[in-house]
Design a protein around this motif. Sequence first.
Motif, PDB file in Angstrom:
ATOM      1  N   GLN A 192      41.692  52.388  43.050  1.00 30.09           N
ATOM      2  CA  GLN A 192      41.370  51.479  41.955  1.00 30.09           C
ATOM      3  C   GLN A 192      41.770  50.070  42.340  1.00 30.09           C
ATOM      4  OE1 GLN A 192      43.763  51.864  38.394  1.00 30.09           O
ATOM      5  NE2 GLN A 192      42.029  51.325  37.062  1.00 30.09           N
ATOM      6  N   ILE A 242      41.501  45.999  40.883  1.00 28.04           N
ATOM      7  CA  ILE A 242      41.223  45.223  39.676  1.00 28.04           C
ATOM      8  C   ILE A 242      41.271  43.741  40.000  1.00 28.04           C
ATOM      9  CG2 ILE A 242      42.019  44.659  37.353  1.00 28.04           C
ATOM     10  CD1 ILE A 242      43.097  47.532  37.201  1.00 28.04           C
ATOM     11  N   THR A 269      36.354  51.275  41.252  1.00 28.03           N
ATOM     12  CA  THR A 269      36.949  52.545  41.649  1.00 28.03           C
ATOM     13  C   THR A 269      36.088  53.207  42.716  1.00 28.03           C
ATOM     14  OG1 THR A 269      35.832  53.765  39.890  1.00 28.03           O
ATOM     15  CG2 THR A 269      38.048  52.965  39.426  1.00 28.03           C
ATOM     16  N   GLU A 328      36.892  45.908  37.070  1.00 30.55           N
ATOM     17  CA  GLU A 328      37.451  47.106  37.673  1.00 30.55           C
ATOM     18  C   GLU A 328      36.514  47.709  38.715  1.00 30.55           C
ATOM     19  OE1 GLU A 328      39.224  49.655  34.837  1.00 30.55           O
ATOM     20  OE2 GLU A 328      39.532  51.307  36.251  1.00 30.55           O
ATOM     21  N   SER A 388      39.037  40.819  33.335  1.00 30.79           N
ATOM     22  CA  SER A 388      39.450  42.012  34.069  1.00 30.79           C
ATOM     23  C   SER A 388      38.208  42.748  34.523  1.00 30.79           C
ATOM     24  CB  SER A 388      40.311  42.932  33.189  1.00 30.79           C
ATOM     25  OG  SER A 388      40.719  44.071  33.923  1.00 30.79           O
ATOM     26  N   GLN A 434      31.612  49.892  39.769  1.00 30.53           N
ATOM     27  CA  GLN A 434      32.131  48.648  39.232  1.00 30.53           C
ATOM     28  C   GLN A 434      31.714  48.540  37.770  1.00 30.53           C
ATOM     29  OE1 GLN A 434      30.844  45.934  42.926  1.00 30.53           O
ATOM     30  NE2 GLN A 434      31.986  44.803  41.363  1.00 30.53           N
ATOM     31  N   SER A 494      41.433  39.989  38.221  1.00 28.91           N
ATOM     32  CA  SER A 494      41.849  39.446  36.920  1.00 28.91           C
ATOM     33  C   SER A 494      41.937  37.938  36.953  1.00 28.91           C
ATOM     34  CB  SER A 494      43.224  40.002  36.544  1.00 28.91           C
ATOM     35  OG  SER A 494      43.253  41.401  36.527  1.00 28.91           O
TER      36      SER A 494
END
Lengths: 115, 112
Positions: free
Chosen positions: B73, B75, B24, B22, B20, B6, B77
């Motif tokens: 992935q 995300i 993964t 992220e 934003s 993260q 937001s």
Amino acid sequence: AQSVTQLDSHVSVSEGTPVLLRCNYSSSYSPSLFWYVQHPNKGLQLLLKYTSAATLVKGINGFEAEFKKSETSFHLTKPSAHMSDAAEYFCVVSARAGGGNKLTFGTGTQLKVEL
Amino acid sequence: SQTIHQWPATLVQPVGSPLSLECTVEGTSNPNLYWYRQAAGRGLQLLFYSVGIGQISSEVPQNLSASRPQDRQFILSSKKLLLSDSGFYLCAWSDTVAGVQYFGPGTRLTVT
């Protein structure tokens, strides 16, 4: 519907003494149950899981939990506390949802270990 | 072995600014992905989960949105942050049936 109740928000023990963190659950189906530990500003780490096999589950760092269906409980224990066990502990119940699995978390028990 | 990342680890943003975050995952394919928020002194609240690319389920109405542009992935937001968006955001993954979720290290968001 499912829910989890952690009966103590704070538990304090002396190093070397036993630990008991209590958890009761409610679930419409045979549940999967977990205990996670979270150290300050860190992610959650899985301690142990119950998924309808043996009712006494052994986890990492000497922790274990016993699934008692008649009491709808899943209490976490450790025979001897260590200073490094000080953290927040979450009891969690899992149910299938939309192809994945949804976890319902208890509100957490903060474990303090004193010298 | 599987790992989850993260970023950023910490973030301070003014009210009204965009967001934003992220997440993964490495070492697995087609994971289920989750976003949680942990407010101070409270448990974890599930915000979103995804069982595949472009498939997002929202758990609570809020000022946030999620997207999954690639298999591994995820995300989180916001177009305009609110003070109430402050908290510790955790991403997690699971395989399809085991039930166990594995968590990332988290992002501490402070909205000022």
